[in-house]
Design an enzyme around this catalytic site. Sequence first.
Site, PDB file in Angstrom:
ATOM      1  N   ASP A 156       0.829  -8.449   2.879  1.00 61.70           N
ATOM      2  CA  ASP A 156      -0.198  -7.753   3.659  1.00 61.70           C
ATOM      3  C   ASP A 156      -0.518  -8.559   4.911  1.00 61.70           C
ATOM      4  O   ASP A 156      -0.400  -9.789   4.932  1.00 61.70           O
ATOM      5  CB  ASP A 156      -1.481  -7.589   2.845  1.00 61.70           C
ATOM      6  CG  ASP A 156      -1.319  -6.660   1.660  1.00 61.70           C
ATOM      7  OD1 ASP A 156      -0.339  -5.897   1.630  1.00 61.70           O
ATOM      8  OD2 ASP A 156      -2.184  -6.708   0.763  1.00 61.70           O
ATOM      9  N   GLN A 157      -0.971  -7.874   5.948  1.00 59.37           N
ATOM     10  CA  GLN A 157      -1.268  -8.535   7.216  1.00 59.37           C
ATOM     11  C   GLN A 157      -2.221  -9.714   7.037  1.00 59.37           C
ATOM     12  O   GLN A 157      -2.037 -10.774   7.645  1.00 59.37           O
ATOM     13  CB  GLN A 157      -1.870  -7.536   8.203  1.00 59.37           C
ATOM     14  CG  GLN A 157      -2.224  -8.159   9.554  1.00 59.37           C
ATOM     15  CD  GLN A 157      -2.711  -7.132  10.563  1.00 59.37           C
ATOM     16  OE1 GLN A 157      -2.817  -5.946  10.258  1.00 59.37           O
ATOM     17  NE2 GLN A 157      -2.996  -7.569  11.771  1.00 59.37           N
TER      18      GLN A 157
END
Length: 322
Positions: free
Chosen positions: A51-52
């Site tokens: 995930d970012q």
Amino acid sequence: MTPIHEDDQLLVLEKPSGLLSVPGRGADKQDCLASRVQAMYPEALVVHRLDQDTSGLVVMARGIEAQRRMSRLFETRQVHKRYVAVVTGQIEPRQQAVPADAEGWRTIDGPILLDWERRPLHIVHADGKPSRSRWRALQTSESATLVELEPVTGRTHQLRVHLQSVGHPILGDALYAPAPVRALSPRLMLHAQSLSFVHPFTDQPLSFSLPIPWSAEPPYGVFNEVPKMNFETFKQQALAEGFDEVLERTWEPNTVVETHTHPFAVKARVTAGQLWLSCTGADGTPQKRYLTPGDEFSLANGEPHAEQYGPEGASYWVARKN
């Protein structure tokens, strides 16, 4: 972007929190780990993602055959991943009914489903895909617990959703933690700390570790100071770009604004809460964006859009150009 490990078939890299793993939609989402690595290693290909807002270890393959073999290892669960996270509250006392193994590991089983109307949020739901995570407490304080995590399956947002589902969201989680828990950390406190697998070409066992100095005790970790935008700076930038006025707006919780247009162009920056913005992407396709504090959005004069505000409502600064 210097690899932690490099050989003829594989690269192992450290992804910082806040950097996309792969490009997103829109010109402002093109900077990512993959593009930075490919600038140095044009043959590098994506195998898996973080995930970012998650930091930690990522593997990339050098060439199609390496990507095929490495992807097969992930699909058959031959890649062993461990994460660390800081979650709110004391998770062990509330999970005593869940049996632990000899090493202290407990399991969270909960099928995960995309919440389509509130995407990209996911939820634990009977109609979701079977999902399993393992966890054990490493350190506990009055306010938080440092946990080690092992995703047995690999669903989107799995660790974040599972921890939220048992009442212990991760500190700094802009998607799944309530505002007071988000405010405890300037970033998502989830880190991919270790990775081990057998090299798909040489059969050599490989193991990589990237520790991070987090704690269950406040302030939980050492963070790089990120400069904060204030209203006056936003206003001056907007006026310099030709906008006519800059205002502060606040919307009540769970407000829904059906599709409408404005007789002016808009540039806005979210400062509190959350909202979903439905509009048209640069390629002409409909898109629904989930926006949290620090996110910005723009709308052209007369562009149709709809808004849905979260359970905390939302505030943002908005510049208008007639």
